[in-house]
Motif scaffolding. Structure first.
Motif, PDB file in Angstrom:
ATOM      1  N   VAL A  65      46.410  39.756  42.546  1.00 44.44           N
ATOM      2  CA  VAL A  65      46.997  40.437  41.384  1.00 44.44           C
ATOM      3  C   VAL A  65      47.359  41.876  41.745  1.00 44.44           C
ATOM      4  N   THR A  66      46.483  42.560  42.472  1.00 41.37           N
ATOM      5  CA  THR A  66      46.766  43.933  42.907  1.00 41.37           C
ATOM      6  C   THR A  66      48.006  43.980  43.786  1.00 41.37           C
ATOM      7  N   ASP A  67      48.105  43.044  44.708  1.00 43.91           N
ATOM      8  CA  ASP A  67      49.274  42.969  45.581  1.00 43.91           C
ATOM      9  C   ASP A  67      50.553  42.757  44.766  1.00 43.91           C
ATOM     10  N   LEU A  68      50.493  41.834  43.802  1.00 46.82           N
ATOM     11  CA  LEU A  68      51.665  41.541  42.969  1.00 46.82           C
ATOM     12  C   LEU A  68      52.083  42.761  42.154  1.00 46.82           C
ATOM     13  N   VAL A  69      51.110  43.432  41.532  1.00 47.73           N
ATOM     14  CA  VAL A  69      51.411  44.584  40.675  1.00 47.73           C
ATOM     15  C   VAL A  69      51.976  45.731  41.500  1.00 47.73           C
ATOM     16  N   ARG A  70      51.351  46.026  42.625  1.00 46.83           N
ATOM     17  CA  ARG A  70      51.813  47.145  43.455  1.00 46.83           C
ATOM     18  C   ARG A  70      53.175  46.851  44.087  1.00 46.83           C
ATOM     19  N   SER A  71      53.444  45.586  44.414  1.00 41.27           N
ATOM     20  CA  SER A  71      54.709  45.236  45.070  1.00 41.27           C
ATOM     21  C   SER A  71      55.840  45.011  44.080  1.00 41.27           C
ATOM     22  N   PHE A 186      27.767  29.333  35.154  1.00 46.62           N
ATOM     23  CA  PHE A 186      27.493  29.943  33.848  1.00 46.62           C
ATOM     24  C   PHE A 186      27.112  31.413  34.024  1.00 46.62           C
ATOM     25  N   PHE A 187      26.229  31.693  34.978  1.00 48.01           N
ATOM     26  CA  PHE A 187      25.809  33.077  35.233  1.00 48.01           C
ATOM     27  C   PHE A 187      26.881  33.846  36.008  1.00 48.01           C
ATOM     28  N   LEU A 188      27.543  33.139  36.933  1.00 47.04           N
ATOM     29  CA  LEU A 188      28.579  33.791  37.731  1.00 47.04           C
ATOM     30  C   LEU A 188      29.723  34.300  36.861  1.00 47.04           C
ATOM     31  N   PHE A 189      30.068  33.542  35.831  1.00 49.75           N
ATOM     32  CA  PHE A 189      31.162  33.945  34.948  1.00 49.75           C
ATOM     33  C   PHE A 189      30.860  35.287  34.283  1.00 49.75           C
ATOM     34  N   PHE A 190      29.688  35.397  33.671  1.00 51.54           N
ATOM     35  CA  PHE A 190      29.354  36.630  32.956  1.00 51.54           C
ATOM     36  C   PHE A 190      29.176  37.808  33.917  1.00 51.54           C
ATOM     37  N   MET A 191      28.650  37.541  35.097  1.00 53.40           N
ATOM     38  CA  MET A 191      28.516  38.598  36.086  1.00 53.40           C
ATOM     39  C   MET A 191      29.894  39.082  36.530  1.00 53.40           C
ATOM     40  N   ALA A 192      30.801  38.136  36.780  1.00 53.68           N
ATOM     41  CA  ALA A 192      32.143  38.495  37.245  1.00 53.68           C
ATOM     42  C   ALA A 192      32.918  39.259  36.180  1.00 53.68           C
ATOM     43  N   MET A 193      32.831  38.827  34.928  1.00 58.09           N
ATOM     44  CA  MET A 193      33.544  39.509  33.853  1.00 58.09           C
ATOM     45  C   MET A 193      32.989  40.908  33.628  1.00 58.09           C
ATOM     46  N   ALA A 194      31.666  41.040  33.666  1.00 58.10           N
ATOM     47  CA  ALA A 194      31.049  42.360  33.483  1.00 58.10           C
ATOM     48  C   ALA A 194      31.497  43.314  34.581  1.00 58.10           C
ATOM     49  N   GLY A 195      31.540  42.822  35.808  1.00 58.16           N
ATOM     50  CA  GLY A 195      31.971  43.664  36.915  1.00 58.16           C
ATOM     51  C   GLY A 195      33.427  44.077  36.804  1.00 58.16           C
ATOM     52  N   ALA A 196      34.297  43.135  36.445  1.00 60.45           N
ATOM     53  CA  ALA A 196      35.734  43.430  36.359  1.00 60.45           C
ATOM     54  C   ALA A 196      36.034  44.421  35.235  1.00 60.45           C
ATOM     55  N   ILE A 197      35.449  44.195  34.068  1.00 62.70           N
ATOM     56  CA  ILE A 197      35.707  45.074  32.917  1.00 62.70           C
ATOM     57  C   ILE A 197      35.081  46.449  33.139  1.00 62.70           C
ATOM     58  N   GLY A 198      33.834  46.464  33.626  1.00 61.92           N
ATOM     59  CA  GLY A 198      33.161  47.741  33.878  1.00 61.92           C
ATOM     60  C   GLY A 198      33.904  48.568  34.909  1.00 61.92           C
ATOM     61  N   ALA A 199      34.365  47.926  35.967  1.00 60.63           N
ATOM     62  CA  ALA A 199      35.107  48.643  37.003  1.00 60.63           C
ATOM     63  C   ALA A 199      36.415  49.211  36.468  1.00 60.63           C
ATOM     64  N   ALA A 200      37.133  48.409  35.659  1.00 62.42           N
ATOM     65  CA  ALA A 200      38.417  48.873  35.117  1.00 62.42           C
ATOM     66  C   ALA A 200      38.225  50.110  34.245  1.00 62.42           C
ATOM     67  N   ILE A 201      37.230  50.086  33.365  1.00 63.19           N
ATOM     68  CA  ILE A 201      36.985  51.223  32.465  1.00 63.19           C
ATOM     69  C   ILE A 201      36.634  52.475  33.263  1.00 63.19           C
ATOM     70  N   TYR A 202      35.740  52.337  34.223  1.00 62.28           N
ATOM     71  CA  TYR A 202      35.303  53.507  34.997  1.00 62.28           C
ATOM     72  C   TYR A 202      36.424  54.065  35.862  1.00 62.28           C
ATOM     73  N   TRP A 297      42.031  43.508  35.995  1.00 63.99           N
ATOM     74  CA  TRP A 297      42.564  43.601  37.356  1.00 63.99           C
ATOM     75  C   TRP A 297      43.861  44.404  37.366  1.00 63.99           C
ATOM     76  N   ILE A 298      44.717  44.164  36.375  1.00 63.95           N
ATOM     77  CA  ILE A 298      45.996  44.869  36.310  1.00 63.95           C
ATOM     78  C   ILE A 298      45.776  46.370  36.161  1.00 63.95           C
ATOM     79  N   LEU A 299      44.829  46.771  35.321  1.00 62.33           N
ATOM     80  CA  LEU A 299      44.542  48.187  35.120  1.00 62.33           C
ATOM     81  C   LEU A 299      44.067  48.852  36.405  1.00 62.33           C
ATOM     82  N   VAL A 300      43.211  48.166  37.141  1.00 64.55           N
ATOM     83  CA  VAL A 300      42.747  48.729  38.412  1.00 64.55           C
ATOM     84  C   VAL A 300      43.916  48.844  39.395  1.00 64.55           C
ATOM     85  N   ALA A 301      44.786  47.833  39.417  1.00 62.99           N
ATOM     86  CA  ALA A 301      45.948  47.876  40.303  1.00 62.99           C
ATOM     87  C   ALA A 301      46.859  49.053  39.964  1.00 62.99           C
TER      88      ALA A 301
END
Length: 602
Positions: A65-71, A186-202, A297-301
């Protein structure tokens, strides 16, 4: 970048949880092959839906997604957003058909739908073609992303990342089987979403980025924001929007976006409690996958364009990254290095979670092909359940090793994405029609598979692409390679369909009796059976496909509206966002009405 104690505790705590799940379910998973690969067909819709989302939340996805957005800007994502149409068609038309088939793998379908040596060959060959070749390529792409993350964020050599990430994943996958994969997802989903959203905001609020408004007004970002391509740019419009929506979604086979369902999506539908749960799982997956997940992901890109405006700036900041691994996709990992202690641990754990979820699914799915569709069919027809489980575990390890070696040789995730699309171009229409048109036979699929693959290889390894699609001298426009493969492949397989013998009456009648597909494409078979006093129609229900297509269209409008509305709320374009939000409500009401009128739905 240095990890602190809190980061290590989060990461190793996550590893411990996943390994515990694998060990906990290993005993039951090893009882039979059905338990190991389908968890006894007892899974609820919500758990399977979360598992589908977690599986497609791989480490290479934010990089892609980062590659697509930047390109190409935000609109570059239509290359995969278009597969929502495939997903909705699977939900409302094909999910119940797959569950009704009661096969163990989607390749077993071949000997249900077709007959003779051609069907047997097709099943065995695709077990190797998809279960090994395509599967290893896909996993290598995911592992490549892990290599880039490890290199940029932790300064690890590629082989260190491959060994450390792969070892834990393969142990967990071999032990826990499908149930371990789904439970951990089940646990991986919530961990992945928390990481993606938290990273984007910060990251959007970093001092050097300046906040959301500063990102949107930055000169490097302004021309990347549009969700739709520039309608005045004919080439961009055709390549980014028209081809994906008009051709790509139905004509191309791609892992996770197969027309008519297939692969690990089919595996989860086959593991569902019943048809209703199969439908509910795929619908939930499509909402989460397309409507809610892309924007962090788009926001981070976009923010990365402020900090690292080009590849040279990334290389300057991370000189230890080798030339062959440099690309716009590195910007996601580069931005992650700016996270604080704690959040850094969560994000790294989320990226590990994304990696493990995808790889463990690919390993279990690929080994199911090797066991059911090759080993049992070709090598040991009398294999016991214990032998099949053991072969499944051995093949899991071998697939991991092969993908690890290939990952060390790859450079770019987008290149792999485009190659896989080319390999599957032109085959998708068969996967859609084979349920509803009796005339399609095993040779239709064999010729489509080989012709699309040969054309893709020729275009990648010879001067044929330059001769046909060069910007100035080519016979066709440079954007026409995918449609070219699709048209040529379609002509070849349609010709093969009509010059070869149809499947036998016995095979066609048996398939119809089991699946009850209905529709005009089977009228000839139904009429001939009736004339022979053979009853193959078991229901008087109205053909459900027209209602399914109405539901599909409503679902597509609903999910695209949610996705667009979310984007415009973020952009601060409140009037347009409000209109789209109203469209969300309206399309949801229409979908609910259509859905209630359908038989056998969740």
């Amino acid at each position: 970048m240095e990890l602190q104690l809190l980061d290590y505790l989060i990461i190793f705590g996550f590893f411990a949880l996943v390994l515990f799940i694998g060990i906990y379910v290993s005993k039951k998973s090893g009882q039979s092959s059905t338990e190991y690969f389908l968890s006894g067909r007892s899974m609820p819709w919500w758990l399977l839906g979360l598992s589908m989302v977690a599986t497609t939340f791989s480490t290479d996805t934010p990089n892609l997604v980062t590659d697509l957005v930047r390109s190409n800007g935000v609109s570059g994502n239509w290359g995969w957003w278009c597969f929502l149409l495939t997903g909705m068609l699977t939900v409302f038309v094909y999910a119940k058909l797959w569950r009704k088939s009661n096969v163990k793998t989607d390749l077993e379908f071949y000997e249900l739908r077709y007959g003779g040596k051609a069907a047997s060959f097709l099943r065995k060959f695709r077990a190797v073609y998809l279960g090994v070749l395509f599967n290893v390529i896909t996993m290598a792409s995911v592992t490549l992303a892990a290599i880039k993350i490890g290199g940029v964020m932790l300064g690890l050599d590629p082989w260190v990342t491959v060994v450390s990430a792969g070892l834990i994943t393969v142990i967990f996958s071999a032990l826990g089987g499908f149930k371990g994969v789904v439970y951990s997802d089940f646990f991986l989903f919530f961990m992945a979403m928390a990481g993606a959203i938290g990273a984007a905001i910060y990251l959007v609020n970093l001092p050097e980025v300046g906040g959301l408004q500063a990102v949107l007004e930055n000169e490097n970002v302004k021309d990347k924001l549009s969700i739709l391509p520039d309608f005045d740019d004919k080439k961009a419009l055709i390549t980014a929007l028209i081809i994906p929506l008009a051709v790509q979604w139905w004509s191309s086979w791609y892992p996770g976006g197969e027309p008519g369902g297939g692969g690990y999506i089919a595996q989860r539908m086959l593991a569902a409690k019943n048809e209703n749960h199969a439908i509910g799982a795929t619908f939930f997956f499509n909402i989460m996958h397309y409507a809610l997940r892309p924007w962090p992901w788009i926001l981070v890109a976009l923010a990365s364009l402020v900090v690292y405006p080009d590849i040279a700036s990334i290389h300057e900041a991370f000189p230890n990254v080798t030339e062959d691994k440099l690309g716009h996709d590195l910007a996601y990992s580069a931005m992650m290095t700016k996270l604080p202690t704690g959040l850094l641990g969560v994000v790294l754990a989320s990226l590990v979670a994304a990696y493990m979820s995808t790889i463990s699914t690919q390993l279990n799915w690929g080994s199911s092909y090797i066991v059911y569709d090759f080993y049992k069919q070709q090598i040991n027809p009398d294999a016991t359940e214990k032998q099949m489980v053991n072969v499944g575990r051995i093949s899991t390890v071998l697939l991991m090793v092969l993908s690890a070696f290939l990952a060390l040789a790859l450079q770019n995730a987008m290149g792999v994405f485009n190659l896989l699309l080319s390999f599957g171009a032109g085959t998708g229409l068969i996967f859609i029609l084979r349920w509803f048109w009796w005339r399609i036979n095993a040779w239709s699929e064999i010729t489509a598979m080989f012709s699309s693959g040969i054309l893709a290889v020729l275009l990648e390894t010879t001067s044929l692409r330059e001769y046909l699609f060069a910007p100035e001298t080519g016979i066709f426009p440079e954007w026409a390679d995918l449609p070219f493969i699709m048209v040529v492949t379609s002509i070849i397989w349609l010709t093969a369909t009509f010059v070869t013998q149809p499947e036998s009456k016995e095979v066609l009648r048996s398939f119809y009796l089991k699946i009850q597909p209905g529709g005009p494409g089977w009228a000839k078979i139904v009429d001939e059976a009736a004339a022979d006093n053979v009853e193959i129609v078991k229901t008087n229900e109205k053909w459900s496909v027209p209602s399914g297509i109405k539901a599909m269209i409503s679902g597509v409008v609903l999910i695209y509206s949610i996705m667009f509305a979310t984007g415009y709320w973020i952009y601060g374009e409140y009037q347009l966002a409000s209109v789209l939000t109203a469209l969300v409500v309206l399309s949801a009401l229409i979908l609910l009405k259509v859905w209630r009128g359908m038989k056998n739905v969740f």
